[in-house]
Design an enzyme around this catalytic site. Structure first.
Site, PDB file in Angstrom:
ATOM      1  N   GLU A  68       3.451  -7.289   8.470  1.00  0.00           N
ATOM      2  CA  GLU A  68       3.775  -5.852   8.510  1.00  0.00           C
ATOM      3  C   GLU A  68       4.680  -5.434   7.359  1.00  0.00           C
ATOM      4  OE1 GLU A  68       2.405  -3.521  10.647  1.00  0.00           O
ATOM      5  OE2 GLU A  68       1.162  -5.291  10.971  1.00  0.00           O
TER       6      GLU A  68
ATOM      7  N   ARG B 285      -3.787  -8.149 -20.510  1.00  0.00           N
ATOM      8  CA  ARG B 285      -4.696  -7.544 -21.505  1.00  0.00           C
ATOM      9  C   ARG B 285      -3.977  -6.563 -22.404  1.00  0.00           C
ATOM     10  NH1 ARG B 285      -9.922  -8.321 -20.646  1.00  0.00           N
ATOM     11  NH2 ARG B 285     -10.552  -6.576 -21.954  1.00  0.00           N
TER      12      ARG B 285
ATOM     13  N   ASP C 270     -11.490  -1.166 -24.358  1.00  0.00           N
ATOM     14  CA  ASP C 270     -11.435  -1.224 -22.895  1.00  0.00           C
ATOM     15  C   ASP C 270     -11.609   0.163 -22.311  1.00  0.00           C
ATOM     16  OD1 ASP C 270     -11.073  -3.897 -22.597  1.00  0.00           O
ATOM     17  OD2 ASP C 270      -9.032  -3.791 -21.828  1.00  0.00           O
TER      18      ASP C 270
ATOM     19  N   PRO D  76       0.821  -1.223   0.000  1.00  0.00           N
ATOM     20  CA  PRO D  76       0.000   0.000   0.000  1.00  0.00           C
ATOM     21  C   PRO D  76       0.853   1.271   0.000  1.00  0.00           C
ATOM     22  CG  PRO D  76      -0.376  -1.308   2.011  1.00  0.00           C
ATOM     23  CD  PRO D  76       0.571  -2.083   1.163  1.00  0.00           C
TER      24      PRO D  76
HETATM   25  N1  ADE Z   1      -0.621  -5.290  -0.041  1.00  0.00           N
HETATM   26  C1  ADE Z   1      -1.494  -4.913   0.911  1.00  0.00           C
HETATM   27  N2  ADE Z   1      -2.295  -3.936   0.488  1.00  0.00           N
HETATM   28  C2  ADE Z   1      -1.932  -3.665  -0.801  1.00  0.00           C
HETATM   29  C3  ADE Z   1      -2.370  -2.735  -1.787  1.00  0.00           C
HETATM   30  N3  ADE Z   1      -3.347  -1.882  -1.553  1.00  0.00           N
HETATM   31  N4  ADE Z   1      -1.758  -2.755  -2.982  1.00  0.00           N
HETATM   32  C4  ADE Z   1      -0.739  -3.615  -3.223  1.00  0.00           C
HETATM   33  N5  ADE Z   1      -0.278  -4.492  -2.336  1.00  0.00           N
HETATM   34  C5  ADE Z   1      -0.860  -4.529  -1.135  1.00  0.00           C
END
Ligand code: ADE
Length: 244
Positions: free
Chosen positions: A111, A149, A164, A84
């Site tokens: 984590e 794709r 697309d 994230p």
């Molecule tokens: N791992 C945990 N959350 C994620 C996300 N939003 N994008 C990519 N990998 C992740």
């Protein structure tokens, strides 16, 4: 394209055997090399994680097993860590990645992974959205599906890719199929007219209108041609007139 996947749960990628990606795999346009991180444990318990230095919640994936797994993928591929904290994935990034011969996806859990792996072996960090998943595997599946794709040979005719949503920064417009009248709701007349030029123009206008309604952030970045502006204006005027 070869895609190496380093993961604690390689089974999650089995879902990719279906549909468009499955076909691309069987036609050998893409190949998936699943690397099970558990096999690179350096201790007798078979674990690949440890508590974080400095204290705190959760576990961190240790650098040694990840390093060994990366070495197995022969070190010449473009290495992506799914997290994230990464740059947001979009169609533009997907197209760029689709041109690369070999990529390696590192799927984290817990984590995250030891920062020294990111600093020394990762080419880029990618996130699929501003939310936290339990691990990078599902994000990895999303990347593989989308990147596939965008590989020329994967979608039989080039047009399906051009159709697309987002392939040119616009959303795809509305689609209809039989019956012509569904619970009193009719298919737009133009689509039944057989007039291909008018249908093409309606599709352009409908796609622009859909983008303007649903994603004003995308719409404001579009460079509309004179013709597109006219088609959209006419489309909007027709909506006002019909009281929709
Ligand atoms: N791992 C945990 N959350 C994620 C996300 N939003 N994008 C990519 N990998 C992740």
């Amino acid at each position: 394209m070869k895609i190496n996947i380093i993961s604690l749960f390689p089974e999650i990628f089995e879902s990719l055997q279906y549909g468009v990606v499955g076909k691309a795999i069987s036609k050998k346009i893409i190949s998936l090399n699943l690397v099970d991180l558990k096999e690179f444990s350096t201790n007798k318990y078979g674990s690949v994680d440890d508590t974080p230095y400095g204290g705190g919640e959760g576990m961190v994936i240790s650098p040694e097993p990840l390093h060994s797994a990366l070495k197995q993928t022969k070190g010449k591929s473009h290495v992506i860590y799914l997290t994230p904290q990464g740059e947001l994935f979009d169609q533009k990034k997907s197209k760029k990645l689709s041109k690369i011969d070999e990529i390696t996806l590192i799927c984290g859990r817990y984590e995250g992974i030891d920062q020294r792996i990111i600093d020394n072996f990762v080419d880029e960090e990618i996130s699929i959205g501003d939310y936290v998943l339990s691990g990078g595997e599902i994000a990895g599946c999303v990347l593989i599906d989308s990147i596939s794709r965008n590989i020329q040979e994967v979608l039989g005719n080039k047009e399906s890719l051009e159709n697309d949503s987002l392939s040119d920064g616009k959303l795809k417009g509305h689609s209809y199929t039989r019956p012509e009248n569904f619970l009193g709701a009719k298919v737009p007349d133009v689509l039944l007219s057989g007039n291909h030029a008018q249908i093409a123009e309606w599709r352009i206008a409908n796609s622009l209108w859909t983008t303007k309604q649903k994603r004003p952030d995308l719409f404001k970045d579009l460079q509309l041609s004179e013709k597109e502006m006219i088609l959209l204006r006419e489309y909007e005027a027709r909506i006002v007139k019909s009281g929709e």
